[in-house]
Write a protein that holds these residues in place. Structure first.
Motif, PDB file in Angstrom:
ATOM      1  N   TYR A   5    -119.159  65.938 106.245  1.00  0.00           N
ATOM      2  CA  TYR A   5    -118.613  64.817 107.014  1.00  0.00           C
ATOM      3  C   TYR A   5    -119.544  64.475 108.169  1.00  0.00           C
ATOM      4  O   TYR A   5    -120.039  65.383 108.852  1.00  0.00           O
ATOM      5  CB  TYR A   5    -117.229  65.188 107.561  1.00  0.00           C
ATOM      6  CG  TYR A   5    -116.306  65.602 106.452  1.00  0.00           C
ATOM      7  CD1 TYR A   5    -115.570  64.658 105.755  1.00  0.00           C
ATOM      8  CD2 TYR A   5    -116.227  66.936 106.054  1.00  0.00           C
ATOM      9  CE1 TYR A   5    -114.751  65.038 104.698  1.00  0.00           C
ATOM     10  CE2 TYR A   5    -115.420  67.319 104.995  1.00  0.00           C
ATOM     11  CZ  TYR A   5    -114.688  66.366 104.318  1.00  0.00           C
ATOM     12  OH  TYR A   5    -113.890  66.747 103.263  1.00  0.00           O
ATOM     13  N   ILE A   7    -119.307  62.585 111.657  1.00  0.00           N
ATOM     14  CA  ILE A   7    -118.313  62.107 112.610  1.00  0.00           C
ATOM     15  C   ILE A   7    -119.069  61.445 113.752  1.00  0.00           C
ATOM     16  O   ILE A   7    -119.936  62.074 114.381  1.00  0.00           O
ATOM     17  CB  ILE A   7    -117.455  63.272 113.132  1.00  0.00           C
ATOM     18  CG1 ILE A   7    -116.800  63.993 111.954  1.00  0.00           C
ATOM     19  CG2 ILE A   7    -116.435  62.775 114.146  1.00  0.00           C
ATOM     20  CD1 ILE A   7    -116.233  65.346 112.284  1.00  0.00           C
ATOM     21  N   SER A   9    -118.722  59.118 117.326  1.00  0.00           N
ATOM     22  CA  SER A   9    -117.895  58.605 118.411  1.00  0.00           C
ATOM     23  C   SER A   9    -118.759  57.623 119.182  1.00  0.00           C
ATOM     24  O   SER A   9    -119.876  57.957 119.595  1.00  0.00           O
ATOM     25  CB  SER A   9    -117.435  59.730 119.327  1.00  0.00           C
ATOM     26  OG  SER A   9    -116.627  60.627 118.601  1.00  0.00           O
ATOM     27  N   ASN A  54    -114.287  55.479 116.684  1.00  0.00           N
ATOM     28  CA  ASN A  54    -114.579  56.715 115.957  1.00  0.00           C
ATOM     29  C   ASN A  54    -114.696  56.412 114.476  1.00  0.00           C
ATOM     30  O   ASN A  54    -113.939  55.602 113.942  1.00  0.00           O
ATOM     31  CB  ASN A  54    -113.475  57.745 116.200  1.00  0.00           C
ATOM     32  CG  ASN A  54    -113.423  58.122 117.661  1.00  0.00           C
ATOM     33  OD1 ASN A  54    -114.227  58.912 118.123  1.00  0.00           O
ATOM     34  ND2 ASN A  54    -112.498  57.542 118.397  1.00  0.00           N
ATOM     35  N   ILE A  56    -115.456  58.408 110.589  1.00  0.00           N
ATOM     36  CA  ILE A  56    -115.636  59.629 109.795  1.00  0.00           C
ATOM     37  C   ILE A  56    -116.061  59.211 108.399  1.00  0.00           C
ATOM     38  O   ILE A  56    -115.370  58.449 107.722  1.00  0.00           O
ATOM     39  CB  ILE A  56    -114.340  60.463 109.716  1.00  0.00           C
ATOM     40  CG1 ILE A  56    -113.858  60.845 111.110  1.00  0.00           C
ATOM     41  CG2 ILE A  56    -114.585  61.719 108.858  1.00  0.00           C
ATOM     42  CD1 ILE A  56    -112.498  61.507 111.134  1.00  0.00           C
ATOM     43  N   GLU A  58    -117.349  60.690 104.588  1.00  0.00           N
ATOM     44  CA  GLU A  58    -117.339  61.866 103.710  1.00  0.00           C
ATOM     45  C   GLU A  58    -118.467  61.729 102.694  1.00  0.00           C
ATOM     46  O   GLU A  58    -118.679  60.656 102.140  1.00  0.00           O
ATOM     47  CB  GLU A  58    -116.002  61.961 102.980  1.00  0.00           C
ATOM     48  CG  GLU A  58    -115.931  63.157 102.044  1.00  0.00           C
ATOM     49  CD  GLU A  58    -114.627  63.179 101.267  1.00  0.00           C
ATOM     50  OE1 GLU A  58    -113.855  64.124 101.455  1.00  0.00           O
ATOM     51  OE2 GLU A  58    -114.399  62.233 100.479  1.00  0.00           O
TER      52      GLU A  58
END
Length: 95
Positions: A5, A7, A9, A54, A56, A58
């Motif tokens: 993942y 991630i 921000s 944010n 995310i 995969e």
């Protein structure tokens, strides 16, 4: 093999320049099979400092996620983001 993942921000400082990044990044995402699990939407900091946006992503595995980040396609998109946003990005291997 565990999934991976990315991630991110983000706090956008220049929406026009960031829009160029946002328009180009999906090309790399498609090439490396990224699946969007979260993008924008409601969020809040439970601990620490939150950023306004944010994301995310995969990936099938850690190596594919790293290849995505280092790809010519993503780095081209990233060049439009530099200076347009405060950005924190982490690569995490899943369980």
């Amino acid at each position: 093999m565990p999934k991976a993942y990315i991630i991110a921000s983000v706090t956008v400082n220049d929406s026009e320049a960031y829009a160029k990044y946002a328009a180009l990044a999906p090309e790399a995402m498609k090439k490396f099979g990224a699946r969007v699990l979260a993008r924008g939407g409601r969020s809040e900091a439970l601990e620490g400092t939150a950023r306004a946006r944010n994301v995310i992503l995969e990936f099938d595995d850690y190596e594919t996620a790293k290849a995505y980040y280092h790809s010519v396609e993503y780095q081209h998109a990233r060049s439009h983001r530099i200076g347009a946003a405060d950005f924190h990005m982490t690569l995490v291997e899943g369980a």
